[in-house]
Write a protein that holds these residues in place. Sequence first.
Motif, PDB file in Angstrom:
ATOM      1  N   UNK B  97      22.942  94.494 -38.940  1.00  0.00           N
ATOM      2  CA  UNK B  97      24.108  94.163 -39.760  1.00  0.00           C
ATOM      3  C   UNK B  97      24.600  92.748 -39.466  1.00  0.00           C
ATOM      4  N   UNK B  98      24.561  92.351 -38.185  1.00  0.00           N
ATOM      5  CA  UNK B  98      25.020  90.995 -37.828  1.00  0.00           C
ATOM      6  C   UNK B  98      24.101  89.924 -38.399  1.00  0.00           C
ATOM      7  N   UNK B  99      22.794  90.215 -38.414  1.00  0.00           N
ATOM      8  CA  UNK B  99      21.862  89.266 -39.025  1.00  0.00           C
ATOM      9  C   UNK B  99      22.195  89.083 -40.509  1.00  0.00           C
ATOM     10  N   UNK B 100      22.459  90.198 -41.195  1.00  0.00           N
ATOM     11  CA  UNK B 100      22.803  90.104 -42.620  1.00  0.00           C
ATOM     12  C   UNK B 100      24.154  89.417 -42.800  1.00  0.00           C
ATOM     13  N   UNK B 101      25.065  89.687 -41.859  1.00  0.00           N
ATOM     14  CA  UNK B 101      26.406  89.082 -41.928  1.00  0.00           C
ATOM     15  C   UNK B 101      26.305  87.550 -41.847  1.00  0.00           C
ATOM     16  N   UNK B 102      25.429  87.087 -40.970  1.00  0.00           N
ATOM     17  CA  UNK B 102      25.235  85.634 -40.818  1.00  0.00           C
ATOM     18  C   UNK B 102      24.734  85.031 -42.135  1.00  0.00           C
ATOM     19  N   UNK B 128      20.308 102.242 -42.789  1.00  0.00           N
ATOM     20  CA  UNK B 128      21.726 102.493 -42.453  1.00  0.00           C
ATOM     21  C   UNK B 128      21.882 102.910 -40.994  1.00  0.00           C
ATOM     22  N   UNK B 129      21.024 103.829 -40.555  1.00  0.00           N
ATOM     23  CA  UNK B 129      21.198 104.335 -39.185  1.00  0.00           C
ATOM     24  C   UNK B 129      20.826 103.298 -38.119  1.00  0.00           C
ATOM     25  N   UNK B 130      20.189 102.209 -38.566  1.00  0.00           N
ATOM     26  CA  UNK B 130      19.804 101.164 -37.604  1.00  0.00           C
ATOM     27  C   UNK B 130      20.698  99.928 -37.712  1.00  0.00           C
ATOM     28  N   UNK B 131      21.766 100.051 -38.497  1.00  0.00           N
ATOM     29  CA  UNK B 131      22.636  98.894 -38.767  1.00  0.00           C
ATOM     30  C   UNK B 131      23.144  98.242 -37.482  1.00  0.00           C
ATOM     31  N   UNK B 132      23.473  99.054 -36.489  1.00  0.00           N
ATOM     32  CA  UNK B 132      24.063  98.505 -35.262  1.00  0.00           C
ATOM     33  C   UNK B 132      23.065  98.401 -34.116  1.00  0.00           C
ATOM     34  N   UNK B 133      21.795  98.502 -34.457  1.00  0.00           N
ATOM     35  CA  UNK B 133      20.742  98.339 -33.426  1.00  0.00           C
ATOM     36  C   UNK B 133      20.294  96.878 -33.416  1.00  0.00           C
TER      37      UNK B 133
END
Lengths: 320, 324
Positions: B97-102, B128-133
Amino acid sequence: MRREGSAFSGLGVVMLKELSDHLTSVRMRVLEWLVVLVALAALYGAIQQIKDTTAEDPFLFLRLFTTSREPLPSFVSFISFLVPLMAIGLGFDAVNGEYSRRTLSRILAQPIYRDALLFGKFLAGLVTLAVSLITLWLLVVGLGLLLIGIPPGAEEIGRSFLFLLVTIIYAGVWLALALLFSVLFRSAATAALVTLGLWLFITFIWPVLAGAVAQVIAPPDPRYMALGLQTPATAETEQILARLSPSTLFAEVVVALLDPTTRSLGPIYLSQLQGAVLGAPLPIGESMLIAWPQTVGMIAGAILLFVIGYVIFQRQEVRA
Amino acid sequence: MNEDTVIEAKSLTKTYGSAVAVDEISFNVGRGEIFGLLGPNGAGKTTTILMLLGLTDISAGEVNVLGFNPAREPLSVKRRVGYMPDTVGFYDNLTAADNLRYTARLIGFKPMDREKRIAGALDRTGLVEFADKRVGTFSRGMRQRLGLAEIVMKGAQIAILDEPTSGLDPHATAELLAIIRGFKGDGISVLLASHLLERVQSVCDRVALFSGGRIALMGTVAELGREVLGGGYVVDIEADGAGLAERLALIPGVSGVETIGIGKLRLHADRDVRPEAATEVVAMHGRLKYLGVQEPSLDAIYTRYFEARPDEGMTIKEGARHAA
C-alpha cells in the motif's frame, strides 16, 4: 523544444520519501551514533583542556570546537573527517540503487521529470545531514553551557552558527560528489569505493602533493631558500592547488570563523602587518568576509558537481 | 488520428550513434484493444515503449499517444498511461500500500481519492490481504500483480506492459493474463511486449512481430497464420443434427468437411464461415456445442517466417540464446 509543466513537479514527494528512508535507515543511525559519540569524546577532551590551561578567554565557548587534548583531536577535526563520510554514506547509492531495485523506469513513468527525482534526492540528503548537524550543534552548545558554566556571548553564538552553516555546505559538496558517482556507476559498491577513494586522496594525499606540484610549477627561488624562507610564488601556487580540495577550503573557513584573531588566510607579508594590532579579535562580519571566497568556492563546487551529475543523468538510458 | 486510435506511430526510429535500434516502424493501437509487440530480446520492443512514454528521445518519425506528443508533452502522456517494466521493481522496505501511496502522491491524487483508489486496485488484483506486507516478502508473481495494481490505481487509459509474464509459473501467468483481459473489459487499451509468444497469444487482439528493430509482420494471429503458413480457415464445429456435414459442405467458400469425432466436424474454407455454419445448425434444429476457428501458433508463424528469410532477423530461440 520547451517541455510542458514544471521541472519540479513531484519534487516535494520525492524529497519527503527519501528523507523518511534516510531517517529510518540503519545506515543513518549507525552514522549518527558514530558522529555523536566521537564528537562527545572530542568535546570532553576540549573541556578538560580548557579547565586545565585557560584562565581567561573572551571566546572561551569557541574553544570548545577547536581545542584538543591528546590523544583526541578537536571537535572541528572530527567533524571535517566524519561529515564527508556521512554525506558519502547517504549519497553513494542514490541513483544506482533505483537501477538495481529496478524502480527507476517505473517511477519516471509517473508524471514527473528526472529533475525532480535527482534534486529531491539531493535535497533529502542535505536536509538529513542538516538535521543531524543541527542536533549535534545543539548538543555541543547545551553541554558546553552545562560543563563550562559560562554562557556564550552573542558573537560566539553567531560564529558557531555560521560554522554550522558552513559545515552543512561542506557536507553538500561531498553529497553532490557521491550523487555524481551514483549516477556514473551502476554498481553501488563501485560508486562507494570510488567516492571514498577520492575523499582519501583529496583530504590526505592532495595537501601533500600540492606542495610538490607547486615546486614544479613555480620553482623555489634560491635566494629565499638561502634565507630559509619559502618563495612567495611557490607558496601562493601551493595554496591555490591545495584550495582545489574542499577539505582545505573548509579548514580555512573554520579557522577564520572560530578564531576571531585570524586576519588572513594566505601568506602574510611584513608590509601587511604594519599598523595591525596582533591578537586583537575581528568583528564577526570581517571574519566572514575573510572566509567568504572559500565559502563561495564550496557552494560553487557543490553546484558544479550536482550539475555534472544532472547532465549525465538526463542523458542516461532508463531501462530498469 | 481518429478517436478510436490511442497510439499512432509513424516511421518511428531510434538510433544510438550508427546503430539503429528501431527502424521506421508504424503501427496503431485502438481503444480497448490488446496489441502485442512480440519478438526476441533486443529486437527493439523496450526502446519503442520508452519512446512512447517520452523516456528516450525519438531520432525520427512521429508518435501520438492519446492525442499528445510524448517528446513535447511527456507529463500529459504519463498521467494517462500506466507502465509496468520488465521485472518491475518496488521499494522492498515499504508495504504494498505504501508503494502505491508513493506513486499516487507523485501523480498528485488527493488523500481521500488516493486511499479509495489504492483499496480498489489492491482488491482488483487480489492483493488486499497483502496490503500491509512489505514488498520484500513478495514473490515475483505478486510483484507483477502489484505492478498491474499501480496501473489500475492510476486509472490509466493505456497499459503498457513489458514482458509481464517473464519468469512466472503457469498459474501466476494465467492469473496475470486474466487481469490483463479484464483491462480490455474496462476499455483500457493494452500494449504488451513479450518474447514469450505462446504465453501472450491468447490475450492479444492483434500483434506486431518485431525483428532487428523492424516490424516484420502485423495483424491478427489468424491473418498472420494464413499469410505465413498459407492455407485457408479451419473451423471446428461440434453439433447435433443428421446430414449436417452435407449441409455445411454447401456453404460458399467451404472446400471440404472432415469428421474428427462423434458430432465433431472440421471445415476447410477460404474465409471465416462461422456465421453461416451457426445458421445452418440452427436451421436444422440442431444443438451447437462448440464453434471456433483454429488459430495457428505464433511460434510456428515466427519460425516459418524467418526460416524463409534468414537474413531478416533472429528466430525467437536465437534471440533467447543471445539474451542469455
